[in-house]
Design an enzyme around this catalytic site. Structure first.
Site, PDB file in Angstrom:
ATOM      1  N   ARG A 132       0.933  -1.292   0.173  1.00  0.00           N
ATOM      2  CA  ARG A 132       0.002  -0.381  -0.101  1.00  0.00           C
ATOM      3  C   ARG A 132       0.761   1.298  -0.138  1.00  0.00           C
ATOM      4  O   ARG A 132       0.460   1.937  -0.669  1.00  0.00           O
ATOM      5  CB  ARG A 132      -1.047  -0.217   1.217  1.00  0.00           C
ATOM      6  N   GLU A 172       5.233 -10.343  14.509  1.00  0.00           N
ATOM      7  CA  GLU A 172       4.611 -11.839  16.400  1.00  0.00           C
ATOM      8  C   GLU A 172       4.972 -13.018  15.883  1.00  0.00           C
ATOM      9  O   GLU A 172       5.053 -13.515  16.666  1.00  0.00           O
ATOM     10  CB  GLU A 172       2.824 -11.555  16.152  1.00  0.00           C
TER      11      GLU A 172
HETATM   12  P1  AMP Z   1       3.929  -3.396  11.587  1.00  0.00           P
HETATM   13  O1  AMP Z   1       5.847  -3.357  10.433  1.00  0.00           O
HETATM   14  O2  AMP Z   1       4.274  -4.077  12.829  1.00  0.00           O
HETATM   15  O3  AMP Z   1       4.572  -1.366  11.835  1.00  0.00           O
HETATM   16  O4  AMP Z   1       3.262  -3.394   9.997  1.00  0.00           O
HETATM   17  C1  AMP Z   1       2.869  -2.139   9.314  1.00  0.00           C
HETATM   18  C2  AMP Z   1       2.844  -3.271   7.865  1.00  0.00           C
HETATM   19  O5  AMP Z   1       1.864  -4.249   8.108  1.00  0.00           O
HETATM   20  C3  AMP Z   1       2.313  -2.028   7.342  1.00  0.00           C
HETATM   21  O6  AMP Z   1       2.640  -2.360   6.000  1.00  0.00           O
HETATM   22  C4  AMP Z   1       0.859  -2.077   6.781  1.00  0.00           C
HETATM   23  O7  AMP Z   1      -0.020  -1.652   6.151  1.00  0.00           O
HETATM   24  C5  AMP Z   1       0.182  -3.662   7.834  1.00  0.00           C
HETATM   25  N1  AMP Z   1      -0.922  -3.358   9.025  1.00  0.00           N
HETATM   26  C6  AMP Z   1      -0.221  -3.580  10.542  1.00  0.00           C
HETATM   27  N2  AMP Z   1      -0.852  -3.545  11.336  1.00  0.00           N
HETATM   28  C7  AMP Z   1      -2.336  -3.059  10.571  1.00  0.00           C
HETATM   29  C8  AMP Z   1      -3.866  -2.830  10.783  1.00  0.00           C
HETATM   30  N3  AMP Z   1      -4.445  -3.066  12.135  1.00  0.00           N
HETATM   31  N4  AMP Z   1      -4.262  -2.180  10.080  1.00  0.00           N
HETATM   32  C9  AMP Z   1      -3.903  -2.593   8.106  1.00  0.00           C
HETATM   33  N5  AMP Z   1      -2.364  -2.975   7.997  1.00  0.00           N
HETATM   34  C10 AMP Z   1      -1.728  -3.207   8.727  1.00  0.00           C
END
Ligand code: AMP
Length: 182
Positions: A66, A103
């Site tokens: 995205r 996770e």
């Molecule tokens: P992180 O590495 O945990 O910061 O996760 C970020 C990535 O996961 C991004 O590319 C987001 O598009 C996706 N992502 C994680 N959590 C969500 C959520 N609650 N809603 C939509 N996309 C998420």
């Protein structure tokens, strides 16, 4: 340029919450309803254009998938090149890669080794739709810097403030998130 509270609300209201996707307990922030809302999409991109036009940027780097949409739109508006940071195995030329923790388990992202090489110490804005734990963005910022460029800021449409992602990423680069979820 500051976003007016009216415009912030239009963007916020255009993002749809999907409960328990992709698994129980997660509220997925669905930005497809922002993209198909011409008013919200236009307000968002014009805000980002106004904010970043004075940053003297050389490239926008967007995170799979995205981050490509917002990043490429902004790059075109600012007259800059766009660099995709992709999940492992998708880029055809020589890459450098970075692993990060999820996770459960680990994931890996990659960038073409020569993606920023036309400009020395290129100033790069990193772009994704959302920051949660910050693992993805941290790895992406590391890759930008390893590829010989300089990640000057990371920009997200949505920041999940109840996690430590933004705080952690701020150790590495400046962070801007438009909609903060507490
Ligand atoms: P992180 O590495 O945990 O910061 O996760 C970020 C990535 O996961 C991004 O590319 C987001 O598009 C996706 N992502 C994680 N959590 C969500 C959520 N609650 N809603 C939509 N996309 C998420």
């Amino acid at each position: 340029m500051q976003l007016s509270s009216e415009h912030r609300k239009i963007i916020e209201d255009s993002i749809r919450d999907i409960k328990d996707f992709p698994k129980p307990g997660i509220i997925f922030k669905d930005i497809t309803t922002l993209l198909n809302n011409k008013e919200a999409y236009s307000i968002l991109m014009n805000h980002l254009y106004e904010k970043y036009k004075e940053y003297n940027l050389d490239y926008i780097a967007g995170i799979d998938a995205r981050g490509f949409i917002f990043g490429a739109t902004l790059a075109q508006m600012l007259g800059l090149g766009f660099v995709p940071i992709r999940k492992k195995g998708k880029l055809p030329y020589t890459t450098i890669s970075e692993k990060y923790s999820l996770e459960y388990g680990i994931d890996e992202i990659e960038v073409h080794i020569d993606a920023f090489s036309k400009i020395q110490n290129a100033r790069v804005l990193l772009m994704d739709d959302l920051i949660a734990t910050g693992g993805t963005a941290n790895a992406a910022a590391t890759l930008v810097n390893q590829a010989g460029a300089n990640c000057v800021e990371a920009c997200f449409i949505i920041g999940l403030n109840f996690l430590d992602g933004i705080k952690n990423l701020e150790q590495k680069t400046a962070v801007y998130s438009i909609i903060e979820v507490n």
